[in-house]
Structures are given as C-alpha cells and as structure tokens.
Write a protein that holds these residues in place. Sequence first.
Motif, PDB file in Angstrom:
ATOM      1  N   ARG A   9      12.265  62.131  52.619  1.00 42.44           N
ATOM      2  CA  ARG A   9      13.300  61.250  52.061  1.00 42.44           C
ATOM      3  C   ARG A   9      14.654  61.610  52.669  1.00 42.44           C
ATOM      4  O   ARG A   9      15.634  61.913  51.987  1.00 42.44           O
ATOM      5  CB  ARG A   9      13.378  61.371  50.530  1.00 42.44           C
ATOM      6  N   SER A  10      14.708  61.565  53.993  1.00 40.63           N
ATOM      7  CA  SER A  10      15.927  61.976  54.688  1.00 40.63           C
ATOM      8  C   SER A  10      16.358  60.899  55.676  1.00 40.63           C
ATOM      9  O   SER A  10      15.704  59.870  55.826  1.00 40.63           O
ATOM     10  CB  SER A  10      15.699  63.304  55.429  1.00 40.63           C
TER      11      SER A  10
ATOM     12  N   GLY B 199      23.915  55.575  48.546  1.00 41.77           N
ATOM     13  CA  GLY B 199      23.539  56.060  47.222  1.00 41.77           C
ATOM     14  C   GLY B 199      22.251  55.460  46.706  1.00 41.77           C
ATOM     15  O   GLY B 199      21.579  56.040  45.841  1.00 41.77           O
ATOM     16  N   ALA B 200      21.872  54.303  47.237  1.00 32.32           N
ATOM     17  CA  ALA B 200      20.681  53.605  46.743  1.00 32.32           C
ATOM     18  C   ALA B 200      19.454  53.841  47.609  1.00 32.32           C
ATOM     19  O   ALA B 200      18.349  53.487  47.202  1.00 32.32           O
ATOM     20  CB  ALA B 200      20.971  52.103  46.666  1.00 32.32           C
ATOM     21  N   LEU B 201      19.618  54.412  48.796  1.00 30.20           N
ATOM     22  CA  LEU B 201      18.492  54.604  49.717  1.00 30.20           C
ATOM     23  C   LEU B 201      18.378  56.074  50.103  1.00 30.20           C
ATOM     24  O   LEU B 201      19.358  56.684  50.525  1.00 30.20           O
ATOM     25  CB  LEU B 201      18.679  53.765  50.976  1.00 30.20           C
TER      26      LEU B 201
ATOM     27  N   ALA C  60      27.434  59.008  64.194  1.00 23.62           N
ATOM     28  CA  ALA C  60      27.257  59.464  62.812  1.00 23.62           C
ATOM     29  C   ALA C  60      28.535  59.279  61.995  1.00 23.62           C
ATOM     30  O   ALA C  60      28.484  58.856  60.837  1.00 23.62           O
ATOM     31  CB  ALA C  60      26.832  60.936  62.797  1.00 23.62           C
ATOM     32  N   ARG C  61      29.673  59.556  62.589  1.00 29.52           N
ATOM     33  CA  ARG C  61      30.936  59.391  61.868  1.00 29.52           C
ATOM     34  C   ARG C  61      31.265  57.920  61.651  1.00 29.52           C
ATOM     35  O   ARG C  61      31.734  57.529  60.586  1.00 29.52           O
ATOM     36  CB  ARG C  61      32.073  60.086  62.630  1.00 29.52           C
ATOM     37  N   ARG C  62      31.019  57.075  62.659  1.00 24.16           N
ATOM     38  CA  ARG C  62      31.295  55.644  62.492  1.00 24.16           C
ATOM     39  C   ARG C  62      30.403  55.043  61.412  1.00 24.16           C
ATOM     40  O   ARG C  62      30.792  54.082  60.744  1.00 24.16           O
ATOM     41  CB  ARG C  62      31.089  54.895  63.808  1.00 24.16           C
TER      42      ARG C  62
ATOM     43  N   ASP D 244      35.561  64.914  54.139  1.00 24.01           N
ATOM     44  CA  ASP D 244      35.745  66.360  54.314  1.00 24.01           C
ATOM     45  C   ASP D 244      35.004  66.892  55.531  1.00 24.01           C
ATOM     46  O   ASP D 244      35.019  68.097  55.809  1.00 24.01           O
ATOM     47  CB  ASP D 244      35.273  67.103  53.058  1.00 24.01           C
ATOM     48  N   GLY D 245      34.338  65.994  56.272  1.00 21.94           N
ATOM     49  CA  GLY D 245      33.623  66.391  57.480  1.00 21.94           C
ATOM     50  C   GLY D 245      32.222  66.898  57.236  1.00 21.94           C
ATOM     51  O   GLY D 245      31.524  67.273  58.185  1.00 21.94           O
ATOM     52  N   GLN D 246      31.778  66.890  55.980  1.00 18.85           N
ATOM     53  CA  GLN D 246      30.451  67.384  55.650  1.00 18.85           C
ATOM     54  C   GLN D 246      29.444  66.235  55.587  1.00 18.85           C
ATOM     55  O   GLN D 246      29.795  65.125  55.180  1.00 18.85           O
ATOM     56  CB  GLN D 246      30.483  68.113  54.298  1.00 18.85           C
ATOM     57  N   PRO D 247      28.180  66.487  55.970  1.00 17.90           N
ATOM     58  CA  PRO D 247      27.162  65.432  55.898  1.00 17.90           C
ATOM     59  C   PRO D 247      26.997  64.945  54.464  1.00 17.90           C
ATOM     60  O   PRO D 247      27.010  65.734  53.523  1.00 17.90           O
ATOM     61  CB  PRO D 247      25.893  66.128  56.403  1.00 17.90           C
ATOM     62  N   VAL D 248      26.837  63.641  54.290  1.00 16.71           N
ATOM     63  CA  VAL D 248      26.689  63.080  52.944  1.00 16.71           C
ATOM     64  C   VAL D 248      25.249  63.176  52.476  1.00 16.71           C
ATOM     65  O   VAL D 248      24.963  63.006  51.287  1.00 16.71           O
ATOM     66  CB  VAL D 248      27.157  61.610  52.901  1.00 16.71           C
ATOM     67  N   THR D 249      24.332  63.442  53.376  1.00 10.80           N
ATOM     68  CA  THR D 249      22.920  63.600  53.036  1.00 10.80           C
ATOM     69  C   THR D 249      22.256  64.376  54.158  1.00 10.80           C
ATOM     70  O   THR D 249      22.905  64.713  55.156  1.00 10.80           O
ATOM     71  CB  THR D 249      22.239  62.224  52.857  1.00 10.80           C
TER      72      THR D 249
END
Length: 662
Positions: free
Chosen positions: A48-49, A401-403, A423-425, A432-437
Amino acid sequence: MSLPRSTSHSVDSLLGPGGALEAALPGYEHRPEQLQMARAVERAFNERSYLLAEAGTGTGKTLAYLVPALLSGRRVVVSTATKTLQDQIFFKDLPMMREKMGLRFEAAYLKGRGNYLCLHRYDSFSKDPQFSSREESRYWPKLKKWAQQTETGDRAELDLPESFSAWSRLSTTSETCMGTKCPLYENCHVTRMRKRAEGADLLVVNHHLFFADLALRSSGKRTEGVLPWYDAVIFDEAHALEDAASGHFGVSVSNYRLEELARDAVATLKEEDSRHAMLRALAARLRSSSEALFAQAPRALGLSGAESSVALKPETMEKLSTALEGVREALGALTAFTVGEREPELAAVTRRGDEMEEQLGFLEKAESPDHVYWAEQRGKGLFLRASPIDVAKELRERMYGALDTVVYTSATLAADSRFDFFARRMGLYGEDGQPVTQVRTLAVPSPFDFPTQAALYLPTHLPDPAAPGFIEAAAEEILKLCEVTGGRAFVLFTSLRNMVRAYELTVGRLPYQALLQGERPKQQLLEAFRETPSVLFAAHSFWEGVDVPGDALSLVIIDRLPFASPGDPLVAARINQLQQRGEEPFEAYQLPQAALALRQGFGRLIRTQSDRGIVAMLDRRIVTKAYGRVFLSSLPDARRLEDVVELSRWFNGPVRPVRTIR
C-alpha cells in the motif's frame, strides 16, 4: 468485482522466463526489465505504497503494471495522457491478456461526458435542429439513425468532423448534466457506462477525465462523478500530469460558456409556458452583457491576436469592472427567476448561474496568491481563467489522503537521473521537505542498443536561437539532413511561428511530401506520413504520444531546447513563486522541465529493436552552455556527431547488428 486475487497466477509465472506471455507469443523473448518493474508494482500494491517508475521505451511497461494490477484483487484506475495509449490498453493489451495469458477480469473504458450522446438534449434538439452550416446539416440523417441504434452513445462510433459544432448541444458536461434529476437518467449512456464500470476490476481513463472527476468530488458542491469508487491508481504517461491537473483545479468563464447558459435557459420552457417570455428576456440580457464584456476584453487586457494569452492583475481587471458587473447582474437576475422552480432544467440553470457569478467575482479580484490569473484568446473564444500555481497542495488535499496505492510511470520521469523534480511537482514531499507517504523509485533502462541504433547530431555552426537569421539557417540545415535520410523526418518546433516559417522556407525545395501540423487532423497527418516518404513540420502535440515504428521515421529534428516560455502566465507564476520561496527557478523548475520535454522529443525516434535513425538538435546551447550537460546526461547514450558528412556516412554505411542489452 469479478475476480478475487488469483492463486494460480503470479507476476513471475506470467512475465518471467518460460512464463505464460513467452509461451503465448511466438518469437517473444523474456524481458528482465519488464519483470523488474512488474515486481516493483506488485510490491507497491502489497505494501500500500507509492511508486515512481521510469521505464525506457521497449521495456514493456504497460504489461508490467497491468499484470500486478489485475492480480491485486483491487479495483484499479489506469489513467493515460493520450487516447492512443488508452485504445492500445483496452483494445489490444487487455484482450491479449484474456486470450493468451488466461486471466479473467472485467474492464471498462471511460471517457468524459462530452463524448457521449445526451438523450435528454438530443430529444430537445430533434424538435428544432439548428446547424451552423449547410455542410453540418448533411450529417443529421446519419446521426439520427445512429442515435436510435447505438448501445454506447459514444461519438467515436460516428465519422463526424472534429469541428462539428452541433455536438455541444447533443452532449453534456459535468456542469450541464442534471444527474439523477434528469427524466432519462436510467437510460442515459453515461449512467449505463458508469454501471458497467461499477462491475469492473480495471477502469481505463485519461488524465483529463480522472482530474475532472476528482475536482468534482472534492469540490464539496456535487458528489456524483463519472468514476465509481476505486482502490488504487496507475498513472501512465505521468510526465503530463501537472498540466492536466492544473486545468481542472481552477475556474474558467468564457463567452462560449455564457452563451451556452443563455441558450439552454431559453430551451428549458416551451413557448406556450407563461414564464417563457420572461426567461427569454433574461437570457437576452445575459447574452447582451456577455457580448459587451468580451468585446471590450481583448483591448482592455492587452490580448494581441487570435491565439494569445496575458496575465490578469487586479488593476487590469478594474478596466472591465463595469462590464463584469453587468454580467454578474444579468446572472443574478436569471437565477433569481429560476430559483425554486420545480423543473430540473431550471434548477440546473440556477446552479450554473450561481457558479459563474461566484467565479466571475473570484476572477475579477485576481488576488489569491496561490493562483495565477490569465486571459486566453483562441479563435472566436475568449477565456478568463484562474488555476493553482502549484498542484502539489491540491493533490495532497484531494487525492493522497484517500488513496494508499499510486503508481506513476513514464519513459521520462527523472531529470539528470533524479526523481526529485517530478516528486516535488506532484506534492509527494510536504512543505517541510519530508515525504508525505512511503515512496519508492525505480529506473528501468530501455533494452534498445542506442549507440548502434541512434545518432545524436549536435551542430555548433548555427546561430544562437535568439539571434537574427536562426530560422533561415535552421531551414538550410533541415534540407541537408532530410537529404541524408531521404525525408522520413519529424521536424519538431517549440513555437508555431518557427514551425510555419521553416515550412515556408523549405516546402518548395523538399523532394518529399511536406506536411504541416494543423492542415489536417492529427491522425490523418500520421497516416499520410506512414504511406509515403514525408517531412512533417509539427509542434506541441507531436512531441509525445506519437508512435511511428519502422522505416517511415528515420530522422527527428528539434529546432531548439524546449524551455517553457517565461511569457506564459502559468510558467511566469511558477517562476515567481519559486523566487519568493528563495529557490532558483532555472535550476529548480525550468531546466529539469525542459530536459524531460527534450527526452520526450527524442523518444519519437527509436520504437523497436530494429529501428535506426538520427536525432538532430539545432540549438547550439546544448553544447556551448554549462547547463547543456543536464540535457545530454538525460538523453539515451546515442552516438554523438557534429559533421553532416560524417553523419551521412554513419547512416548510409553498413548496418552493424543491433545487440540486445540485458
């Protein structure tokens, strides 16, 4: 869902050495790159990534994501940038997987509402059919017969011209559709399409439909989209996502949209209805105020021609304040009359009028720091637009948030061998520069032998692209290069002006068929190109999503490095936003974006292991400027040549055996 996770199949048993695919297709050889990608996609589904997977041309990436998606036991959306790939997946790859690989599944092919006949609007139109020309009216008997017989309502079943203007009155959009309030809702082609999709394991869509549906669901105003509930998304041709998403997360009001509302309002009531005369008068007022606004707008806003755009600022919008107020008052009067009426058509008029009144207010203020505002003129259409400058925030709030499982794949995701830019776009890093998932990356090289199959011609004797005389010198170089390959060339431009000028300078001197983008529909141009040795002068849409394997295409000429124009309002806004954040826009945005675009252009050349040809970059800056290294390091490792004589010797000399890289 028709099929739970399969226990008799696996990624390896289907795509691995001696697997079902190799056994089913004579002459097929197992591709280690394909299996590597398929395992990575399978892992993303299991964990689930999120996965960013760059797969070079020829790796077989489509099957590499379709197989694990179908084995996952989840409903998956596959979204593409082009109809060509959408058709390939649904009409070629999926049937092959059923017939040759033994997989059982249900799939649905979905398009936007505008592609389908609206039964309610068709009934209204049939009572008094009006056409813009006698030529269009000739299609009416054929269209009526088709409307009675079609099971899908898909316009693609008809051989209608792309410019068939009456179609807008025979189809609907998310704005004009009445949804469950429509008296023909149950029989509606879109309703039936959606019901078929609800029973499917795999939904094949395009980026524009996906984001239109996502924007509609997340707007808070309406919840019924075209797509049913789904578990995961695979974005193929993911390099095109940012532009597709930005267009659907903003607002747009045009003369076309206001005219359509006025026309639809009048059509909601019969003439004998006592309310009809007042509704007609209110619609006429709206039409008159709209015409006044859009007659003033080009000069007031500084639009310079039939195909132009300009940024909107509060001070420029102030010049149109009186005209804008007139349109808003006309919309308010129309909706005040229709509000509370029981007919669903009048309720739709109220909703549409309220939305446009609100959007015009937002456009007039032009003050949101997160949006770029601009006006765009295209032919007879004039559009006032606002879009998010950065879709990253929109994607984080509306989708992530939903997937829990999203796969991004393309032949071009990494710039200078790094995924950071993409990835940033896409908002995969927070502010904050951190991965959201959890995000994994994979770069799978192409199996093609580029040093043997392709030459990269880099002349330095031409003027700088900004210097006087560049396009004249480029035209002479185009003639020399076409002589080397016997035509069979795409000449790709970053501007329509250069495209037309180069065509004018060479068309009378080329001993081959010369084709110009815009003279015919895209598909007709490609068919003509394949049939006889040709030189196609093109821009924009021919840089990507075009597949001409074999000898028909042996030369791709690119006039200049494809930097996005800083004069484009959206590009300028993105540059300004990065500057305000303290970032260097050239390094952070303009350079990697151009490098990815150049790779797309290069990718038109080599499509199979037997293809062989030349990519010529006429912009000397790729060699003379320090940033040229980023472009060169992003391109395949083709043989680099600077002399046209040596280039001719390479192309016309003995063909060395192509080695397969494993």
